[in-house]
Scaffold this active site. Structure first.
Site, PDB file in Angstrom:
ATOM      1  NE  ARG A   1      -3.894   2.066   2.410  1.00 27.75           N
ATOM      2  CZ  ARG A   1      -4.092   2.919   3.465  1.00 27.75           C
ATOM      3  NH1 ARG A   1      -3.324   2.339   4.652  1.00 27.75           N
ATOM      4  NH2 ARG A   1      -4.708   3.710   3.571  1.00 27.75           N
TER       5      ARG A   1
ATOM      6  CG  HIS B   1      -1.319   5.340  -0.526  1.00 32.08           C
ATOM      7  ND1 HIS B   1      -1.939   5.707   0.518  1.00 32.08           N
ATOM      8  CD2 HIS B   1      -1.895   4.432  -0.915  1.00 32.08           C
ATOM      9  CE1 HIS B   1      -3.212   5.198   0.469  1.00 32.08           C
ATOM     10  NE2 HIS B   1      -3.253   4.121  -0.488  1.00 32.08           N
ATOM     11  CG  ASP B   2       6.577   6.784  -3.213  1.00 31.93           C
ATOM     12  OD1 ASP B   2       6.628   8.081  -3.188  1.00 31.93           O
ATOM     13  OD2 ASP B   2       7.627   6.109  -3.590  1.00 31.93           O
TER      14      ASP B   2
ATOM     15  CG  ASP C   1       8.850  11.319  -5.166  1.00 39.47           C
ATOM     16  OD1 ASP C   1       8.038  10.338  -4.508  1.00 39.47           O
ATOM     17  OD2 ASP C   1       8.715  12.338  -5.211  1.00 39.47           O
TER      18      ASP C   1
ATOM     19  CB  SER D   1       7.210  12.259  -2.067  1.00 45.93           C
ATOM     20  OG  SER D   1       6.262  11.560  -2.724  1.00 45.93           O
TER      21      SER D   1
ATOM     22  CG  ASN E   1      -0.839   8.647   2.525  1.00 47.52           C
ATOM     23  OD1 ASN E   1      -1.371   7.711   2.145  1.00 47.52           O
ATOM     24  ND2 ASN E   1       0.046   9.436   1.913  1.00 47.52           N
TER      25      ASN E   1
ATOM     26  CG  HIS F   1      -7.945  -3.623  -2.374  1.00 48.47           C
ATOM     27  ND1 HIS F   1      -8.918  -2.720  -2.766  1.00 48.47           N
ATOM     28  CD2 HIS F   1      -6.758  -2.781  -1.938  1.00 48.47           C
ATOM     29  CE1 HIS F   1      -8.652  -1.472  -2.626  1.00 48.47           C
ATOM     30  NE2 HIS F   1      -7.490  -1.378  -2.315  1.00 48.47           N
ATOM     31  CB  THR F   2      -5.664 -10.472  -2.532  1.00 55.35           C
ATOM     32  OG1 THR F   2      -5.592 -11.580  -2.026  1.00 55.35           O
ATOM     33  CG2 THR F   2      -4.190  -9.901  -3.032  1.00 55.35           C
TER      34      THR F   2
ATOM     35  CG  ASP G   1      -9.047 -11.904   0.333  1.00 56.28           C
ATOM     36  OD1 ASP G   1      -8.363 -12.392   1.349  1.00 56.28           O
ATOM     37  OD2 ASP G   1      -8.645 -12.043  -0.851  1.00 56.28           O
TER      38      ASP G   1
ATOM     39  CG  ASP H   1      -5.971 -15.477  -2.296  1.00 56.56           C
ATOM     40  OD1 ASP H   1      -6.515 -14.375  -2.355  1.00 56.56           O
ATOM     41  OD2 ASP H   1      -6.045 -16.401  -1.621  1.00 56.56           O
TER      42      ASP H   1
END
Length: 316
Positions: free
Chosen positions: A59, A63-64, A71, A73, A91, A188-189, A241, A248
């Site tokens: 994640r 998000h970076d 980079d 950040s 975040n 999102h697994t 999940d 998976d």
């Protein structure tokens, strides 16, 4: 360009990304040959103590990359009046920054000033997937670290409440296709979500429905018991999940059963192209793995920075 790239194999995407932005598979072969194994060991060590680490690292990398490119950040600490990305609303629940620090410390002792924090994060995300039972791939390396990090820019991250049009726009602005959107959503697994990311679907959904009608009623009931309307439990939430530490294709199977957790997950069924991809990935772990690898290489090749930070939390 985008159209051609998405149709090409990972190998060709990879060679395009190598030439286009100075990234290459063998970037540290001469200057820091043990770089990858040092990062892998740091991830393994952390994971043995805390099984939520892989989801956190995957994640964090996503998000970076979505803010100013990959980079690093997202790793910078807020200083004085400047509130950095890690303190932006989407975040505040990021964690496991110490894993990057540990790898960086070890790398600085072996090859000072060579390996960027952005590369450490990209490698960690790959290791997180592999160590959770997912596919492996060669990470193109040579990213540089950025010098700017602003909490206000985290508003540009795709939100869990987004519909398909908003998701498509967010991804296409970064040169990512609808296939990348569906494949990367499969991240999102892994992991856990707080109530705040899906509450909109189970309480006062709209003027007609209390619960989002695209959510399976029994799933909605179980979420309501975890997240009552005046929830007092600080970290209440649920796993993304049921096999939340295993990489998976369960995520896609759940969406087809109307058991996607976020609006943005369930939204993947609202356009014919993305719906077809959800079905394809639900029926084939192999098809999902292949697409995920392609899209990760593509996303992690969005570059931005200027330097190699000595300390991942502070600009040089």
């Amino acid at each position: 360009m985008d159209v051609t790239v998405t149709l090409l194999s990972s190998l060709i995407i990879f060679s395009i990304s190598s030439t286009g932005n100075g990234l290459s598979s063998n970037y540290y072969d001469q200057t820091c040959p043990d770089a990858e194994s040092i990062v892998t060991n740091a991830v393994k060590k952390a994971m043995m103590k805390d099984q939520t680490v892989p989801a956190a690292l995957l994640r964090m990398h996503f998000h970076d990359c979505f803010i100013r490119g990959c980079d690093a950040s997202v790793l910078i600490n807020s200083v004085g009046q400047n509130s950095a990305e890690k303190d932006g609303p989407p975040n505040v629940s990021l964690h496991a920054f110490y894993v990057i620090d540990n790898a960086k410390q070890e790398l600085e002792s072996k090859c000072p000033g060579v390996v960027s924090c952005a590369d450490i994060l990209a490698l960690s995300a790959r290791d997180a997937v592999v160590l959770s039972g997912g596919p492996t791939w060669d990470v193109p390396k040579g990213r540089k670290d950025g010098r700017t990090s602003m909490a206000s820019e985290t508003r540009q991250l795709p939100a869990p409440t987004f519909n398909i049009a908003q998701l498509q726009q967010s991804f296409s602005q970064r040169g990512l296709s609808m296939e990348d959107l569906v494949a990367l959503s499969g991240g999102h697994t892994l992991g856990f979500s707080h109530c705040s990311s899906f509450e909109n679907r189970i309480h006062n959904f709209n003027s007609t429905n209390d619960v989002d009608p695209s959510m399976h009623p029994s799933f909605a009931s179980s979420l309501k018991s975890i997240c009552p309307i005046h929830n007092k439990v600080k970290n209440a939430g649920t796993t993304m999940d049921p096999s939340s530490t295993t990489f998976d294709n369960t995520y896609y199977k759940l969406i087809l059963q109307e058991k996607g957790l976020f609006s943005s997950d369930q939204a993947l069924l609202t356009s014919p192209k993305t719906k077809d991809l959800v079905s394809k990935f639900a029926s084939s772990q192999e098809a999902f793995s292949k697409a995920f690898v392609n899209s990760m290489i593509k996303m992690s090749s969005i570059t931005g920075g200027q330097e190699v930070r000595k300390d991942c939390r502070v600009v040089n």
